[in-house]
Design an enzyme around this catalytic site. Sequence first.
Site, mmCIF file in Angstrom:
data_model
loop_
_atom_site.group_PDB
_atom_site.id
_atom_site.type_symbol
_atom_site.label_atom_id
_atom_site.label_comp_id
_atom_site.label_asym_id
_atom_site.label_seq_id
_atom_site.Cartn_x
_atom_site.Cartn_y
_atom_site.Cartn_z
ATOM 1 N N MET A 92 2.992 19.366 -34.228
ATOM 2 C CA MET A 92 2.220 20.820 -35.193
ATOM 3 C C MET A 92 0.825 19.869 -35.910
ATOM 4 S SD MET A 92 5.983 20.376 -37.564
ATOM 5 C CE MET A 92 6.797 18.326 -37.156
ATOM 6 N N LYS A 134 11.449 28.438 -41.142
ATOM 7 C CA LYS A 134 10.591 28.466 -41.982
ATOM 8 C C LYS A 134 9.899 27.903 -41.295
ATOM 9 C CE LYS A 134 12.544 24.791 -43.255
ATOM 10 N NZ LYS A 134 12.465 23.318 -42.386
ATOM 11 N N ASP A 148 17.106 28.220 -36.277
ATOM 12 C CA ASP A 148 15.646 28.383 -36.994
ATOM 13 C C ASP A 148 14.880 29.274 -36.455
ATOM 14 O OD1 ASP A 148 16.200 25.965 -38.211
ATOM 15 O OD2 ASP A 148 14.660 25.185 -36.623
HETATM 16 N N1 SAH Z 1 12.384 19.747 -33.019
HETATM 17 C C1 SAH Z 1 11.625 20.477 -31.461
HETATM 18 C C2 SAH Z 1 10.121 19.863 -33.215
HETATM 19 C C3 SAH Z 1 10.611 20.713 -34.157
HETATM 20 S S1 SAH Z 1 9.071 20.921 -35.123
HETATM 21 C C4 SAH Z 1 11.467 19.777 -31.013
HETATM 22 O O1 SAH Z 1 12.354 18.711 -30.330
HETATM 23 O O2 SAH Z 1 10.487 19.972 -30.201
HETATM 24 C C5 SAH Z 1 8.055 21.724 -34.693
HETATM 25 C C6 SAH Z 1 6.242 21.357 -33.410
HETATM 26 O O3 SAH Z 1 6.859 21.292 -32.315
HETATM 27 C C7 SAH Z 1 6.003 22.608 -33.532
HETATM 28 O O4 SAH Z 1 4.803 22.969 -33.665
HETATM 29 C C8 SAH Z 1 5.264 22.562 -31.798
HETATM 30 O O5 SAH Z 1 4.285 21.258 -31.978
HETATM 31 C C9 SAH Z 1 6.161 21.632 -31.580
HETATM 32 N N2 SAH Z 1 7.167 23.303 -30.160
HETATM 33 C C10 SAH Z 1 8.561 23.533 -30.885
HETATM 34 N N3 SAH Z 1 8.177 24.320 -30.117
HETATM 35 C C11 SAH Z 1 7.623 24.699 -28.674
HETATM 36 C C12 SAH Z 1 6.937 25.354 -27.655
HETATM 37 N N4 SAH Z 1 7.780 25.915 -27.099
HETATM 38 N N5 SAH Z 1 5.849 25.035 -27.532
HETATM 39 C C13 SAH Z 1 4.890 24.481 -28.115
HETATM 40 N N6 SAH Z 1 5.078 23.646 -28.441
HETATM 41 C C14 SAH Z 1 6.637 23.433 -29.879
#
Ligand code: SAH
Length: 285
Positions: A188, A74, A52
């Site tokens: 998000m 995406k 991803d």
């Molecule tokens: N599966 C992922 C989440 C995916 S949804 C998890 O468990 O973390 C994508 C959202 O995750 C982004 O919009 C943001 O809100 C958050 N996110 C993922 N990586 C991030 C990071 N390094 N810093 C801040 N927010 C993050």
Amino acid sequence: MTDSHSLSLPSGTWPTIDPGWVWLCGAGPGDPGLMTLHAVNALRQADVLVYDALVSKEILSWANPAAELVYAGKRGGKPSAKQVDISLTLVDLARAGKRVLRLKGGDPFVFGRGGEEAQTLIQHGVPVRIVPGISAGIGGLAYAGIPVTHRDVNQAVTFVTGHDKTGGPTQVDWAAMGRASGVLVIYMGMKHAPSIREGLLAAGRPEDEPVAVVSQATTPDQAVLETTLGTMVGDIAAAGLEPPAIICVGRAVLMRQVLDWQALMRGETPRDLDPLGRGKPAEQG
Ligand code: SAH
């Protein structure tokens, strides 16, 4: 913290990916050191890596040099048709006898559609293994010095997404969540920050409630904004923070004043040793 050494897996028996299998692994929030050993083990073996947007280049560089890398990124709640394509690509790769690693940011089962991908694989008779990861809403906040629970603040924490399947604002019951949970961790949430703010204020959360926005958490570009519910929307714009970001609402954010360990590593002193007013260490139970 300055010396470096190469990484090898601790001795022991590590599972092998058999041909035709798909391992669905979390890569953690960004810092490669936050990957699990199972995920590193998988990276070393996989013939194909389907990854991803949120998976770092350094992590990808650990892949078996012969592996094929397939980008399935995406961003921003695009239509789910593409999701079906990704799942079916995984099915095809597995049926071709590949050892497939599906690597997703954070934890694959936390707002990551990992459940949908795994379901499709199993519906097509493809064997899967799930490797959880550190989710941004926990690990990313820890890197900002914010504990998602604290005895003096909350006995429940809510993880919530700021937008729904269509990319529109989440249809969540903010009044119920605002009452039930001292700390809200919003994934998000940047695009719909204004409606999140409105919902929580309407639910009775105070204007001066502490809020932190942690962008690119755990990466070298991590940026943290400390603000309040009342002023967050303007402050996010003024700070120029971009997704991916986690928004944390609640008094646990105050703990950053003592726990900003990255600032301490840079030689700064804590802003307040007791931001929640617990009293001197000796008095604490
Ligand atoms: N599966 C992922 C989440 C995916 S949804 C998890 O468990 O973390 C994508 C959202 O995750 C982004 O919009 C943001 O809100 C958050 N996110 C993922 N990586 C991030 C990071 N390094 N810093 C801040 N927010 C993050």
